[in-house]
Design a protein around this motif. Structure first.
Motif, PDB file in Angstrom:
ATOM      1  N   LEU A   1       0.822  -1.207   0.000  1.00  0.00           N
ATOM      2  CA  LEU A   1       0.000   0.000   0.000  1.00  0.00           C
ATOM      3  C   LEU A   1       0.862   1.266   0.000  1.00  0.00           C
ATOM      4  CD1 LEU A   1      -2.854  -1.017   2.447  1.00  0.00           C
ATOM      5  CD2 LEU A   1      -3.000  -0.704  -0.027  1.00  0.00           C
ATOM      6  N   LEU A   2       1.986   1.236   0.691  1.00  0.00           N
ATOM      7  CA  LEU A   2       2.893   2.380   0.684  1.00  0.00           C
ATOM      8  C   LEU A   2       3.465   2.614  -0.709  1.00  0.00           C
ATOM      9  CD1 LEU A   2       4.371   4.550   2.292  1.00  0.00           C
ATOM     10  CD2 LEU A   2       6.163   2.875   2.712  1.00  0.00           C
ATOM     11  N   ILE A   3       3.855   1.570  -1.386  1.00  0.00           N
ATOM     12  CA  ILE A   3       4.361   1.691  -2.761  1.00  0.00           C
ATOM     13  C   ILE A   3       3.268   2.217  -3.679  1.00  0.00           C
ATOM     14  CG2 ILE A   3       5.164   0.350  -4.745  1.00  0.00           C
ATOM     15  CD1 ILE A   3       6.683  -1.408  -2.733  1.00  0.00           C
ATOM     16  N   LEU A   4       2.046   1.738  -3.507  1.00  0.00           N
ATOM     17  CA  LEU A   4       0.924   2.214  -4.305  1.00  0.00           C
ATOM     18  C   LEU A   4       0.687   3.707  -4.089  1.00  0.00           C
ATOM     19  CD1 LEU A   4      -1.550   1.443  -6.135  1.00  0.00           C
ATOM     20  CD2 LEU A   4      -2.827   1.278  -3.996  1.00  0.00           C
ATOM     21  N   ILE A   5       0.743   4.150  -2.845  1.00  0.00           N
ATOM     22  CA  ILE A   5       0.533   5.574  -2.552  1.00  0.00           C
ATOM     23  C   ILE A   5       1.628   6.430  -3.160  1.00  0.00           C
ATOM     24  CG2 ILE A   5       0.548   7.267  -0.671  1.00  0.00           C
ATOM     25  CD1 ILE A   5      -0.966   5.161   0.995  1.00  0.00           C
TER      26      ILE A   5
ATOM     27  N   TRP B   1      10.607  10.054  -7.129  1.00  0.00           N
ATOM     28  CA  TRP B   1      11.789   9.707  -6.346  1.00  0.00           C
ATOM     29  C   TRP B   1      12.439  10.923  -5.706  1.00  0.00           C
ATOM     30  CZ3 TRP B   1      12.166   4.764  -5.359  1.00  0.00           C
ATOM     31  CH2 TRP B   1      11.581   3.873  -6.242  1.00  0.00           C
ATOM     32  N   ALA B   2      11.845  12.100  -5.830  1.00  0.00           N
ATOM     33  CA  ALA B   2      12.437  13.316  -5.271  1.00  0.00           C
ATOM     34  C   ALA B   2      12.508  13.257  -3.746  1.00  0.00           C
ATOM     35  CB  ALA B   2      11.640  14.535  -5.712  1.00  0.00           C
ATOM     36  N   TRP B   3      11.533  12.647  -3.110  1.00  0.00           N
ATOM     37  CA  TRP B   3      11.535  12.568  -1.655  1.00  0.00           C
ATOM     38  C   TRP B   3      12.685  11.715  -1.141  1.00  0.00           C
ATOM     39  CZ3 TRP B   3      10.888   7.981   1.002  1.00  0.00           C
ATOM     40  CH2 TRP B   3      10.452   6.906   0.256  1.00  0.00           C
ATOM     41  N   ILE B   4      13.135  10.752  -1.941  1.00  0.00           N
ATOM     42  CA  ILE B   4      14.253   9.911  -1.512  1.00  0.00           C
ATOM     43  C   ILE B   4      15.535  10.727  -1.438  1.00  0.00           C
ATOM     44  CG2 ILE B   4      15.698   7.945  -2.167  1.00  0.00           C
ATOM     45  CD1 ILE B   4      13.202   6.579  -3.177  1.00  0.00           C
ATOM     46  N   SER B   5      15.744  11.629  -2.394  1.00  0.00           N
ATOM     47  CA  SER B   5      16.952  12.451  -2.354  1.00  0.00           C
ATOM     48  C   SER B   5      16.916  13.428  -1.183  1.00  0.00           C
ATOM     49  CB  SER B   5      17.141  13.188  -3.676  1.00  0.00           C
ATOM     50  OG  SER B   5      16.096  14.102  -3.883  1.00  0.00           O
ATOM     51  N   VAL B   6      15.756  13.976  -0.867  1.00  0.00           N
ATOM     52  CA  VAL B   6      15.637  14.879   0.286  1.00  0.00           C
ATOM     53  C   VAL B   6      15.889  14.108   1.576  1.00  0.00           C
ATOM     54  CG1 VAL B   6      14.027  16.312   1.599  1.00  0.00           C
ATOM     55  CG2 VAL B   6      14.088  16.460  -0.888  1.00  0.00           C
ATOM     56  N   PHE B   7      15.306  12.928   1.696  1.00  0.00           N
ATOM     57  CA  PHE B   7      15.513  12.104   2.884  1.00  0.00           C
ATOM     58  C   PHE B   7      16.974  11.688   3.008  1.00  0.00           C
ATOM     59  CE2 PHE B   7      15.615   7.930   4.970  1.00  0.00           C
ATOM     60  CZ  PHE B   7      15.096   8.288   6.201  1.00  0.00           C
ATOM     61  N   GLY B   8      17.589  11.326   1.898  1.00  0.00           N
ATOM     62  CA  GLY B   8      18.998  10.941   1.922  1.00  0.00           C
ATOM     63  C   GLY B   8      19.898  12.086   2.341  1.00  0.00           C
ATOM     64  N   THR B   9      19.588  13.285   1.868  1.00  0.00           N
ATOM     65  CA  THR B   9      20.365  14.463   2.262  1.00  0.00           C
ATOM     66  C   THR B   9      20.224  14.720   3.758  1.00  0.00           C
ATOM     67  OG1 THR B   9      20.000  15.425   0.080  1.00  0.00           O
ATOM     68  CG2 THR B   9      20.721  16.907   1.826  1.00  0.00           C
ATOM     69  N   HIS B  10      19.016  14.613   4.283  1.00  0.00           N
ATOM     70  CA  HIS B  10      18.805  14.812   5.715  1.00  0.00           C
ATOM     71  C   HIS B  10      19.528  13.742   6.522  1.00  0.00           C
ATOM     72  CE1 HIS B  10      15.119  17.642   5.819  1.00  0.00           C
ATOM     73  NE2 HIS B  10      15.887  17.903   4.769  1.00  0.00           N
ATOM     74  N   LEU B  11      19.532  12.508   6.022  1.00  0.00           N
ATOM     75  CA  LEU B  11      20.194  11.411   6.709  1.00  0.00           C
ATOM     76  C   LEU B  11      21.699  11.644   6.785  1.00  0.00           C
ATOM     77  CD1 LEU B  11      19.296   8.642   7.872  1.00  0.00           C
ATOM     78  CD2 LEU B  11      20.019   7.662   5.719  1.00  0.00           C
TER      79      LEU B  11
END
Length: 88
Positions: A16-20, A28-38
């Motif tokens: 369901l998360l993948i579907l959302i 995939w933009a949120w992954i780069s933001v999350f990676g930068t914060h990490l």
């Protein structure tokens, strides 16, 4: 039985998360933001640990501390530093 139910809930929630993610066009933009914060969270904790300003303070790098600093940013590092000085 309980393990099977837990595994089913985990698989269903993952699907369901993948579907959302793909249905809302988040891409995939949120992954780069999350990676930068990490990465910035890890660097902030490393600076506290190895700067030598406070020699008695060491904040361990584990998922809990990284998660807190990823979500809270620089105030998260200060929060962990304050907790370490106050509680331990």
């Amino acid at each position: 039985m309980l393990r099977t139910v837990a595994m089913g809930v985990l698989i269903l929630s993952g699907l369901l998360l993948i579907l959302i993610v793909f249905r809302k066009k988040l891409g995939w933009a949120w992954i780069s933001v999350f990676g930068t914060h990490l990465i910035l969270a890890a660097i902030g904790i490393y600076i506290v640990n190895f700067s030598g300003i406070l020699t008695d303070v060491y904040i361990p790098l584990n998922p809990t501390t990284i998660g807190a600093v990823t979500i809270l940013g620089l105030p998260g590092v200060l929060m962990l530093l304050g907790l370490k000085l106050t509680l331990f």
